[in-house]
Design an enzyme around this catalytic site. Sequence first.
Site, PDB file in Angstrom:
ATOM      1  N   LYS A  48       0.243  -8.237  -2.034  1.00 45.43           N
ATOM      2  CA  LYS A  48      -0.677  -7.102  -2.160  1.00 45.43           C
ATOM      3  C   LYS A  48      -0.932  -6.860  -3.647  1.00 45.43           C
ATOM      4  CE  LYS A  48      -1.156  -2.669   0.231  1.00 45.43           C
ATOM      5  NZ  LYS A  48      -0.367  -1.531   0.746  1.00 45.43           N
TER       6      LYS A  48
HETATM    7  O1  LIG Z   1      -1.037   1.477   0.432  1.00 46.00           O
HETATM    8  C1  LIG Z   1      -1.854   1.876   1.255  1.00 46.00           C
HETATM    9  C2  LIG Z   1      -1.672   3.106   2.029  1.00 46.00           C
HETATM   10  O2  LIG Z   1      -2.383   2.978   3.244  1.00 46.00           O
HETATM   11  C3  LIG Z   1      -2.029   4.355   1.283  1.00 46.00           C
HETATM   12  O3  LIG Z   1      -1.901   5.469   2.127  1.00 46.00           O
HETATM   13  P1  LIG Z   1      -1.806   6.940   1.517  1.00 46.00           P
HETATM   14  O4  LIG Z   1      -3.080   7.260   0.819  1.00 46.00           O
HETATM   15  O5  LIG Z   1      -1.572   7.833   2.701  1.00 46.00           O
HETATM   16  O6  LIG Z   1      -0.651   6.938   0.556  1.00 46.00           O
END
Ligand SMILES: O=C[C@H](O)COP(=O)(O)O
Length: 228
Positions: free
Chosen positions: A88
Amino acid sequence: MKFFLDTADLAEIEEAASWGALAGVTTNPSLYARIGGRLDDFHNHIKRICDIVGPDCPVSAESVAMTRDEIVADGCKLAEIAPNVVVKIPTMVEGLAATHTLAGRGIPVNMTLCFTVPQALLAARAGARYISPFVGRFDDISEDGLFQLEQVCSAIGNYDFTANTVNGEKIEIIAASIRSANHVTQAALMGADIATVPFGVLKKMVQHPLTERGLDAFLKDWEKVQNA
Ligand SMILES: O=C[C@H](O)COP(=O)(O)O
Protein backbone atom coordinates in the site's frame (compact mmCIF):
# COMPACT_ATOMS: atom_id res chain seq x y z
CA MET A 1 -18.86 -6.12 -4.84
CA LYS A 2 -16.21 -7.79 -2.71
CA PHE A 3 -15.62 -6.93 0.95
CA PHE A 4 -12.28 -6.28 2.56
CA LEU A 5 -11.89 -5.66 6.28
CA ASP A 6 -10.15 -2.40 7.16
CA THR A 7 -8.36 -3.40 10.34
CA ALA A 8 -5.21 -4.84 11.87
CA ASP A 9 -7.15 -6.57 14.64
CA LEU A 10 -6.68 -10.35 14.37
CA ALA A 11 -9.84 -11.21 16.32
CA GLU A 12 -11.94 -9.05 14.01
CA ILE A 13 -10.34 -10.66 10.95
CA GLU A 14 -10.94 -14.17 12.31
CA GLU A 15 -14.59 -13.37 13.05
CA ALA A 16 -15.23 -11.73 9.66
CA ALA A 17 -13.49 -14.60 7.85
CA SER A 18 -15.84 -17.05 9.58
CA TRP A 19 -18.82 -15.27 7.97
CA GLY A 20 -17.62 -16.35 4.53
CA ALA A 21 -17.77 -12.94 2.89
CA LEU A 22 -14.23 -11.74 3.49
CA ALA A 23 -12.18 -11.26 0.30
CA GLY A 24 -9.22 -9.34 1.72
CA VAL A 25 -7.80 -7.09 4.42
CA THR A 26 -6.44 -3.56 4.33
CA THR A 27 -4.25 -2.11 7.05
CA ASN A 28 -2.60 1.25 7.55
CA PRO A 29 -0.17 2.70 10.12
CA SER A 30 -3.03 4.17 12.20
CA LEU A 31 -4.87 0.85 12.34
CA TYR A 32 -1.66 -0.94 13.37
CA ALA A 33 -0.98 1.68 16.06
CA ARG A 34 -4.57 1.28 17.30
CA ILE A 35 -3.96 -2.37 18.23
CA GLY A 36 -0.71 -1.46 20.03
CA GLY A 37 1.47 -2.77 17.19
CA ARG A 38 5.26 -2.55 17.53
CA LEU A 39 7.67 -1.80 14.69
CA ASP A 40 9.70 -4.97 15.25
CA ASP A 41 6.55 -7.10 15.03
CA PHE A 42 5.01 -5.46 11.94
CA HIS A 43 6.06 -8.06 9.36
CA ASN A 44 5.11 -10.90 11.70
CA HIS A 45 1.72 -9.31 12.22
CA ILE A 46 1.07 -9.03 8.48
CA LYS A 47 2.07 -12.71 8.19
CA ARG A 48 -0.46 -13.62 10.90
CA ILE A 49 -3.18 -11.81 8.93
CA CYS A 50 -2.16 -13.61 5.73
CA ASP A 51 -2.31 -16.95 7.54
CA ILE A 52 -5.83 -16.24 8.82
CA VAL A 53 -7.33 -15.16 5.49
CA GLY A 54 -5.49 -17.63 3.26
CA PRO A 55 -3.61 -17.21 -0.01
CA ASP A 56 -6.58 -16.05 -2.09
CA CYS A 57 -7.23 -12.93 -0.01
CA PRO A 58 -5.03 -9.90 -0.68
CA VAL A 59 -3.64 -8.20 2.44
CA SER A 60 -2.55 -4.58 2.04
CA ALA A 61 0.49 -3.55 4.11
CA GLU A 62 1.48 0.10 3.91
CA SER A 63 4.93 1.49 3.35
CA VAL A 64 5.77 4.61 5.35
CA ALA A 65 8.92 5.35 3.34
CA MET A 66 8.98 8.74 1.62
CA THR A 67 11.39 8.36 -1.32
CA ARG A 68 10.89 6.14 -4.35
CA ASP A 69 13.97 4.03 -3.67
CA GLU A 70 13.02 3.52 -0.04
CA ILE A 71 9.43 2.70 -0.93
CA VAL A 72 10.59 0.16 -3.53
CA ALA A 73 12.99 -1.45 -1.02
CA ASP A 74 10.27 -1.47 1.64
CA GLY A 75 7.73 -2.85 -0.84
CA CYS A 76 10.01 -5.69 -1.90
CA LYS A 77 10.47 -6.71 1.75
CA LEU A 78 6.71 -6.51 2.40
CA ALA A 79 6.03 -8.62 -0.69
CA GLU A 80 8.34 -11.33 0.67
CA ILE A 81 6.11 -11.83 3.73
CA ALA A 82 3.53 -13.81 1.74
CA PRO A 83 2.38 -14.11 -1.89
CA ASN A 84 -0.91 -12.36 -1.12
CA VAL A 85 0.66 -9.20 0.33
CA VAL A 86 -0.25 -6.03 -1.56
CA VAL A 87 2.02 -3.04 -1.01
CA LYS A 88 0.00 0.00 0.00
CA ILE A 89 1.53 3.27 -1.15
CA PRO A 90 0.24 6.85 -0.77
CA THR A 91 -0.74 8.72 -3.92
CA MET A 92 2.18 11.14 -4.26
CA VAL A 93 4.97 11.65 -6.80
CA GLU A 94 7.44 9.33 -5.06
CA GLY A 95 4.64 6.82 -4.57
CA LEU A 96 3.75 6.83 -8.26
CA ALA A 97 7.37 6.22 -9.24
CA ALA A 98 7.68 3.39 -6.72
CA THR A 99 4.39 1.88 -7.90
CA HIS A 100 5.65 1.94 -11.48
CA THR A 101 8.82 0.08 -10.45
CA LEU A 102 7.08 -2.45 -8.19
CA ALA A 103 4.37 -3.17 -10.76
CA GLY A 104 7.14 -3.79 -13.31
CA ARG A 105 8.54 -6.41 -10.94
CA GLY A 106 5.15 -8.12 -10.62
CA ILE A 107 4.44 -6.79 -7.12
CA PRO A 108 0.83 -5.62 -6.67
CA VAL A 109 0.27 -2.12 -5.30
CA ASN A 110 -2.75 -0.52 -3.64
CA MET A 111 -2.51 3.25 -4.09
CA THR A 112 -4.05 4.85 -1.04
CA LEU A 113 -5.01 8.34 0.13
CA CYS A 114 -6.57 8.87 -3.29
CA PHE A 115 -9.18 11.61 -3.37
CA THR A 116 -9.57 12.84 -6.96
CA VAL A 117 -10.00 11.62 -10.52
CA PRO A 118 -6.56 12.91 -11.66
CA GLN A 119 -4.90 11.09 -8.75
CA ALA A 120 -6.77 7.89 -9.61
CA LEU A 121 -5.88 8.11 -13.31
CA LEU A 122 -2.21 8.65 -12.49
CA ALA A 123 -2.25 5.71 -10.07
CA ALA A 124 -3.79 3.53 -12.77
CA ARG A 125 -1.22 4.64 -15.35
CA ALA A 126 1.59 3.92 -12.89
CA GLY A 127 0.40 0.31 -12.74
CA ALA A 128 -1.55 0.16 -9.48
CA ARG A 129 -3.47 -3.09 -9.03
CA TYR A 130 -5.90 -1.36 -6.64
CA ILE A 131 -6.89 2.28 -6.20
CA SER A 132 -8.41 3.40 -2.90
CA PRO A 133 -10.53 6.55 -3.12
CA PHE A 134 -11.42 7.74 0.39
CA VAL A 135 -15.05 8.54 1.09
CA GLY A 136 -15.41 9.41 4.78
CA ARG A 137 -12.47 11.79 4.96
CA PHE A 138 -14.03 13.88 2.19
CA ASP A 139 -17.24 14.01 4.22
CA ASP A 140 -15.15 15.06 7.24
CA ILE A 141 -14.22 18.29 5.46
CA SER A 142 -17.83 18.94 4.40
CA GLU A 143 -17.28 17.63 0.86
CA ASP A 144 -19.30 14.84 -0.78
CA GLY A 145 -17.15 11.70 -0.55
CA LEU A 146 -19.63 9.49 -2.41
CA PHE A 147 -19.78 11.97 -5.30
CA GLN A 148 -15.97 11.90 -5.52
CA LEU A 149 -15.99 8.09 -5.48
CA GLU A 150 -18.57 8.05 -8.27
CA GLN A 151 -16.36 10.36 -10.34
CA VAL A 152 -13.38 8.03 -9.87
CA CYS A 153 -15.41 4.91 -10.76
CA SER A 154 -16.74 6.61 -13.86
CA ALA A 155 -13.37 7.96 -15.06
CA ILE A 156 -11.47 4.70 -14.48
CA GLY A 157 -14.27 2.80 -16.24
CA ASN A 158 -13.80 4.95 -19.33
CA TYR A 159 -10.41 3.36 -20.09
CA ASP A 160 -8.82 -0.07 -20.34
CA PHE A 161 -6.03 -0.29 -17.79
CA THR A 162 -5.68 -4.06 -18.02
CA ALA A 163 -2.43 -4.04 -19.94
CA ASN A 164 -0.37 -2.07 -17.44
CA THR A 165 -1.48 -3.71 -14.20
CA VAL A 166 0.34 -6.57 -12.49
CA ASN A 167 -0.01 -9.90 -14.34
CA GLY A 168 -2.62 -8.37 -16.64
CA GLU A 169 -5.24 -8.40 -13.89
CA LYS A 170 -8.08 -5.91 -14.01
CA ILE A 171 -7.51 -2.82 -11.93
CA GLU A 172 -9.96 -2.68 -9.03
CA ILE A 173 -11.37 0.28 -7.13
CA ILE A 174 -11.51 -0.09 -3.36
CA ALA A 175 -14.03 2.25 -1.75
CA ALA A 176 -12.07 3.19 1.39
CA SER A 177 -12.68 5.33 4.46
CA ILE A 178 -16.13 3.77 4.66
CA ARG A 179 -18.09 4.88 7.70
CA SER A 180 -21.59 3.46 7.24
CA ALA A 181 -23.67 0.73 5.61
CA ASN A 182 -25.14 3.41 3.36
CA HIS A 183 -21.64 4.21 2.09
CA VAL A 184 -21.42 0.52 1.08
CA THR A 185 -24.83 0.62 -0.64
CA GLN A 186 -23.96 3.70 -2.64
CA ALA A 187 -20.47 2.43 -3.51
CA ALA A 188 -21.99 -0.83 -4.82
CA LEU A 189 -24.58 1.04 -6.89
CA MET A 190 -21.87 3.10 -8.55
CA GLY A 191 -19.85 -0.01 -9.35
CA ALA A 192 -16.90 0.15 -6.94
CA ASP A 193 -15.29 -3.30 -7.13
CA ILE A 194 -14.50 -3.58 -3.42
CA ALA A 195 -15.50 -1.87 -0.17
CA THR A 196 -12.99 -2.01 2.65
CA VAL A 197 -14.97 -1.64 5.82
CA PRO A 198 -14.21 -1.38 9.54
CA PHE A 199 -15.56 -4.31 11.57
CA GLY A 200 -18.20 -2.06 13.18
CA VAL A 201 -19.62 -1.20 9.75
CA LEU A 202 -19.52 -4.86 8.67
CA LYS A 203 -21.67 -5.77 11.69
CA LYS A 204 -24.12 -2.96 10.90
CA MET A 205 -24.39 -4.23 7.32
CA VAL A 206 -26.02 -7.41 8.67
CA GLN A 207 -28.56 -5.61 10.80
CA HIS A 208 -32.00 -4.23 10.05
CA PRO A 209 -34.76 -3.43 12.56
CA LEU A 210 -37.33 -5.30 10.45
CA THR A 211 -35.10 -8.38 10.49
CA GLU A 212 -34.90 -8.17 14.29
CA ARG A 213 -38.65 -7.56 14.64
CA GLY A 214 -39.45 -10.40 12.23
CA LEU A 215 -37.13 -12.81 14.05
CA ASP A 216 -38.67 -11.89 17.38
CA ALA A 217 -42.17 -12.60 16.00
CA PHE A 218 -41.06 -15.94 14.50
CA LEU A 219 -39.55 -17.05 17.81
CA LYS A 220 -42.67 -16.04 19.78
CA ASP A 221 -44.94 -17.87 17.30
CA TRP A 222 -42.72 -20.94 17.46
CA GLU A 223 -43.19 -20.97 21.23
CA LYS A 224 -46.94 -21.14 20.59
CA VAL A 225 -46.40 -24.11 18.24
CA GLN A 226 -44.35 -25.90 20.91
CA ASN A 227 -47.01 -25.30 23.57
CA ALA A 228 -50.00 -26.19 21.36
O1 LIG B 1 -6.60 3.42 5.02
C1 LIG B 1 -7.75 3.52 4.61
C2 LIG B 1 -8.91 3.63 5.50
O2 LIG B 1 -10.04 3.11 4.83
C3 LIG B 1 -9.14 5.01 6.03
O3 LIG B 1 -10.31 5.04 6.80
P1 LIG B 1 -10.58 6.24 7.82
O4 LIG B 1 -10.72 7.50 7.05
O5 LIG B 1 -11.85 5.86 8.52
O6 LIG B 1 -9.40 6.30 8.74
